[in-house]
Scaffold this motif. Structure first.
Motif, mmCIF file in Angstrom:
data_model
loop_
_atom_site.group_PDB
_atom_site.id
_atom_site.type_symbol
_atom_site.label_atom_id
_atom_site.label_comp_id
_atom_site.label_asym_id
_atom_site.label_seq_id
_atom_site.Cartn_x
_atom_site.Cartn_y
_atom_site.Cartn_z
ATOM 1 N N GLY A 53 -11.316 -0.710 42.226
ATOM 2 C CA GLY A 53 -9.872 -0.160 42.201
ATOM 3 C C GLY A 53 -8.829 -1.059 42.633
ATOM 4 O O GLY A 53 -7.743 -0.856 42.197
ATOM 5 N N LYS A 54 -9.018 -1.992 43.817
ATOM 6 C CA LYS A 54 -8.013 -2.561 44.404
ATOM 7 C C LYS A 54 -7.679 -3.555 43.166
ATOM 8 O O LYS A 54 -6.651 -4.131 43.154
ATOM 9 C CB LYS A 54 -8.396 -3.198 45.628
ATOM 10 C CG LYS A 54 -8.386 -2.423 46.866
ATOM 11 C CD LYS A 54 -8.920 -2.916 47.915
ATOM 12 C CE LYS A 54 -9.250 -1.942 49.204
ATOM 13 N NZ LYS A 54 -9.904 -2.547 50.284
ATOM 14 N N GLU A 56 -7.971 -3.555 39.812
ATOM 15 C CA GLU A 56 -7.149 -2.933 38.693
ATOM 16 C C GLU A 56 -5.649 -2.767 39.307
ATOM 17 O O GLU A 56 -4.610 -2.946 38.594
ATOM 18 C CB GLU A 56 -7.545 -1.520 38.434
ATOM 19 C CG GLU A 56 -8.990 -1.753 37.750
ATOM 20 C CD GLU A 56 -8.967 -2.228 36.585
ATOM 21 O OE1 GLU A 56 -8.349 -1.656 35.612
ATOM 22 O OE2 GLU A 56 -9.598 -3.175 36.118
ATOM 23 N N ARG A 57 -5.470 -2.296 40.585
ATOM 24 C CA ARG A 57 -3.931 -2.362 41.021
ATOM 25 C C ARG A 57 -3.240 -3.617 41.109
ATOM 26 O O ARG A 57 -2.060 -3.798 40.921
ATOM 27 C CB ARG A 57 -3.973 -1.531 42.509
ATOM 28 C CG ARG A 57 -2.748 -1.081 43.183
ATOM 29 C CD ARG A 57 -3.077 -0.571 44.346
ATOM 30 N NE ARG A 57 -1.691 -0.818 45.172
ATOM 31 C CZ ARG A 57 -0.718 0.175 45.354
ATOM 32 N NH1 ARG A 57 -0.679 1.329 44.804
ATOM 33 N NH2 ARG A 57 0.238 -0.095 46.067
ATOM 34 N N LYS A 58 -4.101 -4.578 41.693
ATOM 35 C CA LYS A 58 -3.820 -5.931 41.770
ATOM 36 C C LYS A 58 -3.085 -6.405 40.550
ATOM 37 O O LYS A 58 -2.195 -6.846 40.415
ATOM 38 C CB LYS A 58 -4.694 -6.683 42.526
ATOM 39 C CG LYS A 58 -3.899 -8.305 42.536
ATOM 40 C CD LYS A 58 -5.185 -8.962 43.510
ATOM 41 C CE LYS A 58 -4.545 -10.232 43.679
ATOM 42 N NZ LYS A 58 -5.739 -11.185 44.112
ATOM 43 N N LEU A 60 -2.089 -4.820 37.869
ATOM 44 C CA LEU A 60 -0.977 -4.007 37.267
ATOM 45 C C LEU A 60 0.212 -4.623 37.954
ATOM 46 O O LEU A 60 1.292 -5.029 37.216
ATOM 47 C CB LEU A 60 -1.167 -2.618 37.716
ATOM 48 C CG LEU A 60 0.152 -1.632 37.024
ATOM 49 C CD1 LEU A 60 0.320 -1.590 35.729
ATOM 50 C CD2 LEU A 60 0.130 -0.290 37.472
ATOM 51 N N LYS A 61 0.208 -4.883 39.342
ATOM 52 C CA LYS A 61 1.509 -5.616 39.974
ATOM 53 C C LYS A 61 1.576 -6.812 39.494
ATOM 54 O O LYS A 61 2.956 -7.244 39.501
ATOM 55 C CB LYS A 61 0.880 -5.696 41.622
ATOM 56 C CG LYS A 61 0.977 -4.390 42.259
ATOM 57 C CD LYS A 61 0.684 -4.342 43.617
ATOM 58 C CE LYS A 61 1.437 -5.150 44.547
ATOM 59 N NZ LYS A 61 1.244 -5.080 45.952
ATOM 60 N N SER A 106 -7.382 2.716 32.110
ATOM 61 C CA SER A 106 -7.207 3.352 33.369
ATOM 62 C C SER A 106 -5.965 3.987 33.520
ATOM 63 O O SER A 106 -4.733 3.794 34.205
ATOM 64 C CB SER A 106 -7.280 2.179 34.612
ATOM 65 O OG SER A 106 -8.447 1.765 34.450
ATOM 66 N N LEU A 109 -3.524 4.754 36.660
ATOM 67 C CA LEU A 109 -2.448 3.637 37.255
ATOM 68 C C LEU A 109 -1.184 4.065 36.808
ATOM 69 O O LEU A 109 -0.161 3.526 37.356
ATOM 70 C CB LEU A 109 -2.873 2.350 36.553
ATOM 71 C CG LEU A 109 -4.283 1.597 37.255
ATOM 72 C CD1 LEU A 109 -4.881 0.467 36.449
ATOM 73 C CD2 LEU A 109 -4.028 1.420 38.591
ATOM 74 N N LEU A 112 1.113 4.939 39.365
ATOM 75 C CA LEU A 112 1.354 3.921 40.419
ATOM 76 C C LEU A 112 2.597 3.006 39.921
ATOM 77 O O LEU A 112 3.368 2.441 40.887
ATOM 78 C CB LEU A 112 0.384 2.953 40.648
ATOM 79 C CG LEU A 112 -0.693 3.397 41.215
ATOM 80 C CD1 LEU A 112 -1.786 2.464 41.485
ATOM 81 C CD2 LEU A 112 -0.621 4.022 42.670
ATOM 82 N N GLU A 115 5.951 3.627 41.917
ATOM 83 C CA GLU A 115 5.702 3.417 43.274
ATOM 84 C C GLU A 115 5.586 1.431 43.580
ATOM 85 O O GLU A 115 6.412 1.136 44.130
ATOM 86 C CB GLU A 115 4.387 3.799 43.671
ATOM 87 C CG GLU A 115 3.944 3.412 45.111
ATOM 88 C CD GLU A 115 2.410 3.623 45.404
ATOM 89 O OE1 GLU A 115 1.958 2.914 46.073
ATOM 90 O OE2 GLU A 115 2.133 4.839 45.049
ATOM 91 N N LEU A 116 5.255 1.071 42.450
ATOM 92 C CA LEU A 116 5.258 -0.494 42.331
ATOM 93 C C LEU A 116 6.577 -1.102 41.816
ATOM 94 O O LEU A 116 6.563 -2.448 42.247
ATOM 95 C CB LEU A 116 3.922 -0.938 41.480
ATOM 96 C CG LEU A 116 2.558 -0.488 42.148
ATOM 97 C CD1 LEU A 116 1.572 -0.974 41.193
ATOM 98 C CD2 LEU A 116 2.208 -0.968 43.470
#
Length: 158
Positions: A53-54, A56-58, A60-61, A106, A109, A112, A115-116
């Motif tokens: 999960g982390k 995937e977020r990373k 995207l960022k 996903s 995401l 997010l 937020e990002l």
């Protein structure tokens, strides 16, 4: 030797996770498929799921930051635009496509992105200033485009 005992002797320990990650993945998948939950190394499995999960977020960022960098360059870096705009546009198109694929795989995401956005904008701006040793005034401190602009496949700033 009893095959069940052989399996238990291999799988009773969570050391496999540390010793051979690929084998641990294959073994865990097999145990889950066979519903042999008493043999599953749940602590390591939970750790890996959280890590995914982390990751995937990373991703995207990272992709959002790269996209913003190239949008900033194409909009504001006039001294280099004539020689580099084609490559910058190419990266903009590619990063948008990669973000689209990531969001297709996903969809949660997508929530997010707002937020990002500010964090990625500030990081993109700082990275550009550091990488190319540019004056801070070249890129605005506040986002020069909206999140909708950034994700719009037809938006390329002039």
């Amino acid at each position: 030797m009893n095959p069940e005992l052989q399996v238990k002797s291999i799988f009773d320990t969570s050391k496999l996770y540390e010793q051979d990650f690929y084998l641990w993945l294959q073994t865990t998948a097999k145990l889950l498929k066979e519903r042999k939950l008493d043999l599953v190394d749940f602590d390591s499995l939970i750790e890996e799921i959280e890590s995914m999960g982390k990751s995937e977020r990373k991703e995207l960022k990272t992709r959002l930051t790269t996209l913003i960098e190239h949008l900033l360059k194409i909009k504001y870096w006039q001294a280099e635009k004539a020689n580099n705009a084609r490559g910058w546009r190419q990266t903009i198109v590619e990063e948008r496509r990669k973000i689209e694929y990531l969001l297709e795989d996903s969809p949660s995401l997508r929530g997010l992105l707002a937020e990002l956005f500010s964090e990625c904008y500030l990081n993109a701006r700082k990275d550009l200033l550091r990488k190319y040793e540019l004056e801070a005034e070249i890129f605005p401190s506040e986002p020069a485009f909206t999140l909708l602009d950034i994700l719009n496949p037809d938006y390329i700033p002039e």
